[in-house]
Motif scaffolding. Structure first.
Motif, PDB file in Angstrom:
ATOM      1  N   ILE A 123       2.798 -46.145 -40.543  1.00  0.00           N
ATOM      2  CA  ILE A 123       3.531 -45.351 -41.530  1.00  0.00           C
ATOM      3  C   ILE A 123       2.654 -44.226 -42.076  1.00  0.00           C
ATOM      4  O   ILE A 123       1.457 -44.381 -42.273  1.00  0.00           O
ATOM      5  N   SER A 124       3.273 -43.092 -42.359  1.00  0.00           N
ATOM      6  CA  SER A 124       2.563 -41.975 -42.970  1.00  0.00           C
ATOM      7  C   SER A 124       1.996 -42.376 -44.328  1.00  0.00           C
ATOM      8  O   SER A 124       2.661 -43.073 -45.110  1.00  0.00           O
ATOM      9  N   LEU A 125       0.788 -41.940 -44.619  1.00  0.00           N
ATOM     10  CA  LEU A 125       0.144 -42.244 -45.887  1.00  0.00           C
ATOM     11  C   LEU A 125       0.628 -41.346 -47.030  1.00  0.00           C
ATOM     12  O   LEU A 125       0.373 -41.635 -48.196  1.00  0.00           O
ATOM     13  N   LYS A 126       1.311 -40.270 -46.705  1.00  0.00           N
ATOM     14  CA  LYS A 126       1.809 -39.366 -47.746  1.00  0.00           C
ATOM     15  C   LYS A 126       3.038 -39.973 -48.416  1.00  0.00           C
ATOM     16  O   LYS A 126       3.918 -40.529 -47.757  1.00  0.00           O
ATOM     17  N   LEU A 127       3.110 -39.843 -49.746  1.00  0.00           N
ATOM     18  CA  LEU A 127       4.238 -40.400 -50.475  1.00  0.00           C
ATOM     19  C   LEU A 127       5.530 -39.644 -50.179  1.00  0.00           C
ATOM     20  O   LEU A 127       6.602 -40.247 -50.109  1.00  0.00           O
ATOM     21  N   LEU A 128       5.428 -38.320 -50.010  1.00  0.00           N
ATOM     22  CA  LEU A 128       6.609 -37.493 -49.770  1.00  0.00           C
ATOM     23  C   LEU A 128       6.502 -36.821 -48.403  1.00  0.00           C
ATOM     24  O   LEU A 128       5.401 -36.588 -47.910  1.00  0.00           O
ATOM     25  N   PRO A 129       7.630 -36.495 -47.794  1.00  0.00           N
ATOM     26  CA  PRO A 129       7.581 -35.811 -46.492  1.00  0.00           C
ATOM     27  C   PRO A 129       7.012 -34.401 -46.630  1.00  0.00           C
ATOM     28  O   PRO A 129       7.062 -33.795 -47.714  1.00  0.00           O
ATOM     29  N   PRO A 130       6.457 -33.844 -45.550  1.00  0.00           N
ATOM     30  CA  PRO A 130       5.920 -32.478 -45.600  1.00  0.00           C
ATOM     31  C   PRO A 130       7.001 -31.478 -46.017  1.00  0.00           C
ATOM     32  O   PRO A 130       8.144 -31.572 -45.591  1.00  0.00           O
ATOM     33  N   GLY A 131       6.611 -30.537 -46.869  1.00  0.00           N
ATOM     34  CA  GLY A 131       7.553 -29.506 -47.314  1.00  0.00           C
ATOM     35  C   GLY A 131       8.631 -30.008 -48.248  1.00  0.00           C
ATOM     36  O   GLY A 131       9.647 -29.316 -48.445  1.00  0.00           O
ATOM     37  N   ILE A 174       4.725 -28.542 -65.557  1.00  0.00           N
ATOM     38  CA  ILE A 174       5.711 -29.117 -64.633  1.00  0.00           C
ATOM     39  C   ILE A 174       5.304 -28.840 -63.192  1.00  0.00           C
ATOM     40  O   ILE A 174       5.373 -29.719 -62.328  1.00  0.00           O
ATOM     41  N   ALA A 175       4.862 -27.616 -62.905  1.00  0.00           N
ATOM     42  CA  ALA A 175       4.455 -27.254 -61.542  1.00  0.00           C
ATOM     43  C   ALA A 175       3.281 -28.114 -61.089  1.00  0.00           C
ATOM     44  O   ALA A 175       3.221 -28.551 -59.931  1.00  0.00           O
ATOM     45  N   ALA A 176       2.327 -28.386 -61.996  1.00  0.00           N
ATOM     46  CA  ALA A 176       1.168 -29.208 -61.637  1.00  0.00           C
ATOM     47  C   ALA A 176       1.590 -30.639 -61.320  1.00  0.00           C
ATOM     48  O   ALA A 176       1.077 -31.258 -60.374  1.00  0.00           O
ATOM     49  N   LEU A 177       2.524 -31.194 -62.101  1.00  0.00           N
ATOM     50  CA  LEU A 177       3.007 -32.556 -61.854  1.00  0.00           C
ATOM     51  C   LEU A 177       3.707 -32.643 -60.508  1.00  0.00           C
ATOM     52  O   LEU A 177       3.448 -33.564 -59.713  1.00  0.00           O
ATOM     53  N   LEU A 178       4.589 -31.695 -60.228  1.00  0.00           N
ATOM     54  CA  LEU A 178       5.320 -31.722 -58.957  1.00  0.00           C
ATOM     55  C   LEU A 178       4.379 -31.519 -57.775  1.00  0.00           C
ATOM     56  O   LEU A 178       4.544 -32.150 -56.721  1.00  0.00           O
ATOM     57  N   ASP A 179       3.392 -30.644 -57.938  1.00  0.00           N
ATOM     58  CA  ASP A 179       2.441 -30.408 -56.850  1.00  0.00           C
ATOM     59  C   ASP A 179       1.613 -31.665 -56.573  1.00  0.00           C
ATOM     60  O   ASP A 179       1.297 -31.967 -55.421  1.00  0.00           O
ATOM     61  N   ALA A 180       1.257 -32.397 -57.632  1.00  0.00           N
ATOM     62  CA  ALA A 180       0.505 -33.642 -57.436  1.00  0.00           C
ATOM     63  C   ALA A 180       1.310 -34.627 -56.601  1.00  0.00           C
ATOM     64  O   ALA A 180       0.762 -35.303 -55.719  1.00  0.00           O
ATOM     65  N   TRP A 181       2.609 -34.693 -56.833  1.00  0.00           N
ATOM     66  CA  TRP A 181       3.459 -35.586 -56.038  1.00  0.00           C
ATOM     67  C   TRP A 181       3.572 -35.106 -54.593  1.00  0.00           C
ATOM     68  O   TRP A 181       3.541 -35.903 -53.659  1.00  0.00           O
ATOM     69  N   ARG A 182       3.685 -33.805 -54.398  1.00  0.00           N
ATOM     70  CA  ARG A 182       3.815 -33.286 -53.027  1.00  0.00           C
ATOM     71  C   ARG A 182       2.547 -33.522 -52.220  1.00  0.00           C
ATOM     72  O   ARG A 182       2.601 -33.686 -51.001  1.00  0.00           O
ATOM     73  N   GLN A 183       1.383 -33.539 -52.877  1.00  0.00           N
ATOM     74  CA  GLN A 183       0.115 -33.678 -52.169  1.00  0.00           C
ATOM     75  C   GLN A 183      -0.367 -35.120 -52.060  1.00  0.00           C
ATOM     76  O   GLN A 183      -1.270 -35.411 -51.268  1.00  0.00           O
ATOM     77  N   ALA A 184       0.194 -36.023 -52.821  1.00  0.00           N
ATOM     78  CA  ALA A 184      -0.359 -37.373 -52.933  1.00  0.00           C
ATOM     79  C   ALA A 184      -0.245 -38.144 -51.618  1.00  0.00           C
ATOM     80  O   ALA A 184       0.796 -38.137 -50.951  1.00  0.00           O
ATOM     81  N   HIS A 185      -1.329 -38.818 -51.249  1.00  0.00           N
ATOM     82  CA  HIS A 185      -1.283 -39.704 -50.091  1.00  0.00           C
ATOM     83  C   HIS A 185      -2.168 -40.909 -50.357  1.00  0.00           C
ATOM     84  O   HIS A 185      -3.164 -40.838 -51.086  1.00  0.00           O
ATOM     85  N   ALA A 186      -1.792 -42.011 -49.772  1.00  0.00           N
ATOM     86  CA  ALA A 186      -2.470 -43.279 -50.014  1.00  0.00           C
ATOM     87  C   ALA A 186      -3.731 -43.400 -49.174  1.00  0.00           C
ATOM     88  O   ALA A 186      -3.877 -42.730 -48.143  1.00  0.00           O
ATOM     89  N   LEU A 187      -4.625 -44.256 -49.621  1.00  0.00           N
ATOM     90  CA  LEU A 187      -5.804 -44.596 -48.828  1.00  0.00           C
ATOM     91  C   LEU A 187      -5.443 -45.618 -47.754  1.00  0.00           C
ATOM     92  O   LEU A 187      -6.002 -45.616 -46.661  1.00  0.00           O
TER      93      LEU A 187
END
Length: 287
Positions: free
Chosen positions: A163-171, A204-217
């Protein structure tokens, strides 16, 4: 005497320049050696991959809109790096190849194989690792090969390993974000409504960007108990996808559970503040 010294220094300078030009000049790479495991497979045209393992459910993958998805035994986005390694396998090279009919395939972990990978209609069987060089025995079209295998034990591993380690799909375009401390929804293409809190566009932009970039170890199977969850998270995307996570822990690491996948995403504890709360507003400059 002075002229001779100048001429000597000039000659030495020219030698240094010449050596530098030779060192910087691109050297042709040696041609790869050995025989290709399955030269008829073009990674760009593969659309379906199946990995069969004795005693385990088959893993099936499909390319959807230029991205790979795991379609069975669970449905999830596949890890892009692992899929690249999987697609590289048919082009792996072996110093030699041997007719399998003359060999005792059980000695190489190929009777039965440890895993069978089907790229469309083409089949590659994988055996054990050679203990001397850690290369993998592979069988294709009745020939035995010994190839480098970046996948290591992954073909035998559970589905969660892919499974992809990223929480959200690319883009991903977030249109709604529900956290235990706030409820954020898109009002217009450029505006947001924020319940029970106040925030600037920058926050708000910083919070959303953190979610878009987040990935698990790493990702592990979910523990059975859900009695001690610390809240729910729901993320709505522009394509209609609704993602659900449960907060299992914030220390010593942030653990977010995806109930639909029965999987726990383990993230650095430092991300808890960035994913679960609005960032602090910037301090106003002194007058």
């Amino acid at each position: 005497m002075l002229n001779r010294r100048l001429l000597l220094n000039l000659a030495l300078l020219l030698v240094v320049i010449g050596l530098a030009m030779v060192a910087l000049r691109p050297h042709p790479q040696p041609a790869p050696t050995g025989v290709v495991l399955a030269p008829g497979i073009d990674a760009a045209t593969v659309r379906h991959i199946t990995i069969s393992r004795p005693g385990q459910p088959a893993l099936t993958f499909a390319r959807v809109n230029h991205a790979w998805r795991l379609t069975a035994p669970i449905r999830a986005r596949a890890n892009p790096a692992l899929m690249r390694a999987l697609l590289d396998l048919p082009q792996a090279r072996s110093d030699k190849r041997y007719a399998a009919a003359r060999l005792d395939l059980a000695q190489y972990g190929l009777a039965p194989p440890r895993a069978t990978i089907r790229f469309g209609k083409t089949r590659i069987e994988l055996g054990t690792l050679n203990p001397l060089n850690q290369r993998r025995y592979a069988l294709h079209n009745g020939m035995l090969y010994l190839v480098s295998d970046a996948l290591s034990t992954l073909p035998e591993s559970p589905a969660l390993s892919w499974i992809s380690l990223k929480l959200l799909p690319p883009g991903a375009r977030i249109t709604a974000l529900h956290l235990p401390t706030l409820d954020l929804r898109a009002k217009t293409l450029s505006g947001w409504t924020l319940a029970h809190a106040h925030a600037s566009d920058t926050q708000i932009a910083a919070l959303l960007d953190a979610w878009r970039q987040a990935h698990a170890l790493r990702i592990t199977p979910a523990a059975h108990s859900t009695a001690h969850t610390q809240g729910d998270i729901r993320v709505g995307l522009a394509d209609g996808t609704q993602l659900h996570f449960q907060i299992i822990a914030t220390q010593p690491s942030l653990i977010l559970r995806a109930p639909g996948l029965h999987a726990d995403y383990h993230l650095p504890a430092a991300l808890a503040g960035r994913l679960l709360h609005l960032p602090a507003s910037a301090a106003h400059p002194a007058p």
